[in-house]
Design an enzyme around this catalytic site. Structure first.
Site, PDB file in Angstrom:
ATOM      1  NE  ARG A   1      -3.269   9.458  11.517  1.00  0.00           N
ATOM      2  CZ  ARG A   1      -3.166   8.133  11.381  1.00  0.00           C
ATOM      3  NH1 ARG A   1      -2.107   7.598  10.798  1.00  0.00           N
ATOM      4  NH2 ARG A   1      -4.120   7.331  11.832  1.00  0.00           N
ATOM      5  N   PRO A   2      -5.256  12.753   6.499  1.00  0.00           N
ATOM      6  CG  PRO A   2      -4.881  14.561   5.056  1.00  0.00           C
ATOM      7  CD  PRO A   2      -4.421  13.976   6.357  1.00  0.00           C
TER       8      PRO A   2
ATOM      9  CD  GLU B   1       4.073  -2.999   7.718  1.00  0.00           C
ATOM     10  OE1 GLU B   1       4.470  -1.852   7.478  1.00  0.00           O
ATOM     11  OE2 GLU B   1       2.905  -3.269   7.994  1.00  0.00           O
TER      12      GLU B   1
ATOM     13  NE  ARG C   1      -2.324   0.853   3.844  1.00  0.00           N
ATOM     14  CZ  ARG C   1      -2.338   1.924   4.647  1.00  0.00           C
ATOM     15  NH1 ARG C   1      -1.255   2.252   5.347  1.00  0.00           N
ATOM     16  NH2 ARG C   1      -3.419   2.673   4.748  1.00  0.00           N
TER      17      ARG C   1
ATOM     18  CG  ASP D   1       2.389   5.612  12.356  1.00  0.00           C
ATOM     19  OD1 ASP D   1       3.557   5.192  12.316  1.00  0.00           O
ATOM     20  OD2 ASP D   1       1.743   5.873  11.331  1.00  0.00           O
TER      21      ASP D   1
ATOM     22  NE  ARG E   1       2.461  12.002   9.404  1.00  0.00           N
ATOM     23  CZ  ARG E   1       1.297  11.655   8.860  1.00  0.00           C
ATOM     24  NH1 ARG E   1       0.258  12.467   8.938  1.00  0.00           N
ATOM     25  NH2 ARG E   1       1.161  10.494   8.244  1.00  0.00           N
ATOM     26  CB  SER E   2       9.510  15.700   9.635  1.00  0.00           C
ATOM     27  OG  SER E   2      10.688  15.178   9.056  1.00  0.00           O
TER      28      SER E   2
END
Length: 582
Positions: free
Chosen positions: A296-297, A536, A176, A332, A229-230
């Site tokens: 968050r979009p 991941e 994704r 996150d 944001r970074s």
């Protein structure tokens, strides 16, 4: 009263303070997103109503691009017939998407890496086991699968896309994640260097430098909706590693101004915190703090649902900022950021001074000093050498806990601040829980001091912490269902801790580093043999299992996983007689 109970009482009081002060408006900065992102969020909302949350990935819709201009597309969208609950019929929505929107797969196109060869000269000379070597070559070949470039039509009309028009080819994480990500890129580059793909690695760095030139910092990822944001700042480390392999001084010269700009971003404004230690000395440290207070979009509907239990818009805006700030951390989400580890709505990222961020910034300062010296900028080198010394002192004064043998996150409280916003250090505000991030200063500690006694204590603490599991290091000891919690282990933290242990030079630390590396490599190998994929994250409680939890299914590909495997095999190799299965 035990320290864990004291900390729990402190965090409960933080929640009460937060609830009481929520009458005030969120005052942090907000960087507006683009009209295109705002529109695609509306499409996302309707699509999830129409198709159902379980059938689609919310991110897909904000990654889509326009076939026609925005005003014409909005007009057509607004004309779609609505059902009673505001949703649109599947056939109508299918027709609209087919006519007006394009799949994100069309925006990044495959490109053959210019420096890929099937088996590079000098590739992983320490790997003697034929089966592990064959696997390593397959992992190496995955760079071809993950190599992309921004399509010409994106470069020609960037206003139709949320994808940012980077000039050089990229390595995407996979699945994704169809765009380049900031901190992922460090471990991608470590793998590319093991694969002798120096030009691809340099191109990635040049892309990230261009983001600093445009925005003032490296974005979380190369999408318009990430512009507020970074992510953990590791660009300087990428450049040092590339220089050490290639000797490319031109890359250093071109990148240094951007690194100075990025350093300023993390050491000023909302990211900078002043704290007074127990002896009365002031220190400057940094925190994660997203410039955003809406959902968050890429996860708009998910964040809205999470916040729906809160009573008013003020508390919701505070939560949205905390969630975005957790995303800036790369963790996150995790109980590490929550005052109540089982409740995502208690995420309080901006109220925490994180150990790992400040260790990353210490490494940045050391790296900038090194790079500045290379190109003859002695005053810049001196400035950052002093900055690194100051941060090292701050890390040890504020985070170090001698009793635990770990560096601990520090929770900020409004009751600690003076009139000039200087926090006063108190022992009870150190988070006494063990996280993998507590050991990140190993990565830089020995660059500043040869403290063998402290390192020995850290090694013993890691071994007894409960984080070390059969297949690697767990991120936390809390099983909350969040993806950065137990039982998951993530590639970057394995590599940071392993490399930090190696840097100490202690035999005990090196032995532990090798043990962790073998566990991690073995679980990656066995999982790959069972599934044909690199993941991941992995479940470190058992060998040969990939991880789960969080907002989405575990993803494959996978950029940083491949990079860590190749980097570890380059460092440790794999003897012919070492068992490679579980």
């Amino acid at each position: 009263m035990g320290k864990a109970i004291i900390f729990m009482i402190f965090t409960m009081s933080m929640n009460m303070i937060k609830a009481e002060t929520c009458k005030s408006v969120d005052k942090g900065p907000v960087i507006p997103t683009t009209p295109l992102v705002i529109f695609l969020e509306k499409v996302q909302e309707v699509a999830l109503q129409t198709y159902g949350h379980k059938r689609v990935d919310a991110k897909l819709f904000v990654d889509m691009s326009l076939r026609k201009n925005l005003s014409e597309t909005i007009e057509a969208f607004n004309k779609l017939p609505r059902i009673v609950n505001g949703s649109v019929s599947k056939s109508d929505l299918d027709g609209f998407i087919g006519s007006y929107l394009s799949s994100p797969d069309e925006d990044l196109v495959y490109v053959e890496p210019v420096d890929f060869v099937a088996e590079p000269e000098g590739f992983l000379p320490k790997v003697k086991n034929s089966e592990v070597r064959a696997w390593a070559l397959e992992v190496h070949s995955l760079w071809k699968n993950l190599s992309r470039k921004v399509a010409d039509h994106v470069l020609e009309k960037p206003e139709l896309y949320t994808l940012l028009p980077l000039k050089n080819p990229v390595i995407i994480p996979g699945s994704r994640f169809k765009e380049v990500y900031y901190w992922d890129s460090y471990w991608v580059i470590r793998g590319l260097l093991a694969s002798k793909m120096y030009e691809t690695a340099k191109g990635i760095v040049t892309n990230l430098v261009s983001l600093i030139d445009q925005f003032g910092y490296v974005l979380n990822g190369a999408r318009a909706y990430y512009s507020n944001r970074s992510q953990p700042p590791v660009l300087a480390a990428m450049i040092v590693d590339i220089f050490n392999q290639t000797g490319d001084l031109d890359l250093v010269r071109r990148s240094l101004p951007a690194l100075l700009k990025e350093n300023h971003f993390w050491n000023s404004g909302i990211h900078k915190v002043t704290i007074q230690d127990a002896q009365g000395s002031n220190h400057s440290l940094s925190r994660y703090y997203a410039m955003w207070n809406k959902p968050r979009p890429e996860s708009s509907t998910i964040d809205s649902e999470t916040a729906s239990v809160l009573p008013n818009i003020c508390e919701k805006r505070e939560l949205y900022r905390e969630l975005a700030s957790a995303a800036e951390s790369g963790w996150d989400f995790s109980s590490r950021w929550m005052s109540n580890g089982s409740d995502l709505t208690t995420t309080s990222t901006t109220s925490i001074l994180p150990v790992d961020l400040n260790a990353f910034l210490l490494k940045m300062e050391l790296d900038i000093a090194f790079l500045a010296n290379l190109v003859g900028e002695s005053s810049t080198a001196s400035h950052f050498t002093e900055a690194a010394q100051n941060r090292q002192k701050a890390i040890n004064c504020i985070f170090w806990n001698a009793e635990m043998g770990q560096w601990l996150d520090y929770w900020l409280s409004n009751s600690e601040t003076s009139e000039v916003d200087i926090y006063k250090w108190e022992d009870l505000h150190q988070n006494k829980k063990s996280f993998a991030s507590n050991f990140v200063p190993l990565w830089t500690e020995n660059s500043c001091s040869d403290n063998n006694i402290k390192t020995q204590k850290v090694v013993q603490s890691l071994m007894s912490s409960g984080l070390l599991q059969p297949a690697g290091i767990a991120m936390t000891l809390s099983n909350t269902g969040q993806q950065w919690d137990f039982p998951n282990g993530w590639p970057p933290l394995q590599h940071i801790i392993i490399e930090g242990l190696l840097k100490s030079g202690l035999e005990e630390a090196r032995t532990l580093a090798k043990d962790i590396a073998i566990r991690w490599l073995r679980t990656n190998y066995v999982t790959y043999k069972k599934t044909g994929a690199m993941y991941e994250k992995y479940d470190v409680t058992k060998c040969g299992a990939y991880g789960g939890g969080g907002e989405y299914m575990s993803q494959t590909g996978f950029g940083w996983s491949n990079g860590v495997v190749l980097a570890l095999l380059e460092e440790f190799g794999w003897p012919e007689d070492l068992k490679n299965d579980c």
